[in-house]
Design a protein around this motif. Structure first.
Motif, PDB file in Angstrom:
ATOM      1  N   THR A  16      15.798 -27.321  84.563  1.00  0.00           N
ATOM      2  CA  THR A  16      16.143 -28.580  83.903  1.00  0.00           C
ATOM      3  C   THR A  16      16.353 -28.373  82.406  1.00  0.00           C
ATOM      4  O   THR A  16      17.269 -28.927  81.820  1.00  0.00           O
ATOM      5  N   LYS A  33      17.040 -35.601  83.125  1.00  0.00           N
ATOM      6  CA  LYS A  33      16.145 -34.680  82.432  1.00  0.00           C
ATOM      7  C   LYS A  33      14.842 -35.370  82.046  1.00  0.00           C
ATOM      8  O   LYS A  33      13.762 -34.805  82.214  1.00  0.00           O
ATOM      9  N   SER A  52      22.158 -34.863  83.532  1.00  0.00           N
ATOM     10  CA  SER A  52      22.236 -35.986  82.602  1.00  0.00           C
ATOM     11  C   SER A  52      20.913 -36.155  81.843  1.00  0.00           C
ATOM     12  O   SER A  52      19.859 -35.681  82.282  1.00  0.00           O
ATOM     13  N   ARG A  53      21.007 -36.841  80.722  1.00  0.00           N
ATOM     14  CA  ARG A  53      19.818 -37.063  79.891  1.00  0.00           C
ATOM     15  C   ARG A  53      18.761 -37.854  80.664  1.00  0.00           C
ATOM     16  O   ARG A  53      17.573 -37.557  80.589  1.00  0.00           O
ATOM     17  N   PHE A  92      17.322 -25.622  80.765  1.00  0.00           N
ATOM     18  CA  PHE A  92      18.475 -24.802  80.409  1.00  0.00           C
ATOM     19  C   PHE A  92      19.793 -25.271  81.012  1.00  0.00           C
ATOM     20  O   PHE A  92      20.845 -24.775  80.625  1.00  0.00           O
ATOM     21  N   ASN A  93      19.757 -26.214  81.953  1.00  0.00           N
ATOM     22  CA  ASN A  93      20.991 -26.683  82.582  1.00  0.00           C
ATOM     23  C   ASN A  93      21.617 -27.772  81.716  1.00  0.00           C
ATOM     24  O   ASN A  93      21.019 -28.799  81.459  1.00  0.00           O
ATOM     25  N   LYS A  94      22.851 -27.539  81.304  1.00  0.00           N
ATOM     26  CA  LYS A  94      23.528 -28.489  80.429  1.00  0.00           C
ATOM     27  C   LYS A  94      24.240 -29.595  81.208  1.00  0.00           C
ATOM     28  O   LYS A  94      24.653 -30.594  80.630  1.00  0.00           O
ATOM     29  N   SER A  95      24.364 -29.431  82.536  1.00  0.00           N
ATOM     30  CA  SER A  95      25.106 -30.422  83.318  1.00  0.00           C
ATOM     31  C   SER A  95      24.215 -31.567  83.826  1.00  0.00           C
ATOM     32  O   SER A  95      24.729 -32.555  84.335  1.00  0.00           O
TER      33      SER A  95
END
Length: 190
Positions: A107, A118, A114-115, A109-112
């Motif tokens: 969670t 996260k 959504s906020r 390190f994954n940029k895809s």
């Protein structure tokens, strides 16, 4: 069975190439594998659905032809789940926490992601780790050996830590499934 790892692998290969049926199964599985690999680049939906249909047909054929075996497997799995619910294992709890830690890193390190997702993951993972650390501290302060299941099951607080953590994990899994389903339908129909 006192065979080494290489002897076991050799035994499997010896069996696979010992009869026409086993050779045919090997070639069939190899063709399905190659179909999936070559379809990664082409992204042909027909090939994908055909291979999925083949795998589902194999599964349905297994259920029909080996019904007693499938029933036994499902019964054993349900028994394991029920035993784990009523008598949760602290060993499984430890491995669940390792999985949660891995998901936390994923969670972070994954940029895809959504906020919102996260933040929800951080909340759940924070509570999981807080409960696990308190479980460790409480058990250690009582001087209970983690391998002594009898003493662990006698203590209601220890059992509560494990059971509440399992419940939270189940809630998180259900939430995540519905969240991904929502994103799928939102992407499909928007």
């Amino acid at each position: 069975m006192n065979l080494s790892l290489f002897e076991k692998i050799g035994l499997i290969f010896k069996y696979i190439f010992s009869s026409f049926l086993s050779i045919e199964m090997f070639i069939f599985c190899l063709l399905l594998f190659l179909g999936l690999v070559f379809n990664i680049k082409r992204k042909n939906k027909i090939i994908t659905f055909v291979i999925i249909g083949i795998y589902l047909s194999i599964l349905i054929g297994l259920v029909i032809s080996c019904y007693d075996y499938v029933k036994l497997c499902v019964d054993q799995m349900m028994q394991f789940i029920m035993n784990y619910i009523y008598f949760p294992s602290t060993i499984v709890y430890f491995f669940i926490m390792l999985i949660v830690l891995g998901l936390l890193f994923y969670t972070i390190f994954n940029k895809s992601i959504s906020r919102f997702k996260k933040i929800v993951n951080y909340i759940f993972f924070g509570v999981f780790h807080c409960l696990f650390m308190n479980f460790i501290i409480f058990t250690t302060c009582l001087g209970i050996d983690f391998a002594d299941k009898v003493l662990l099951y006698k203590n209601d607080t220890i059992l509560a830590f494990v059971q509440i953590s399992n419940l939270l994990l189940l809630i998180w899994v259900i939430f995540t499934c519905f969240y991904h389903l929502f994103l799928y339908y939102k992407k499909t129909y928007d």
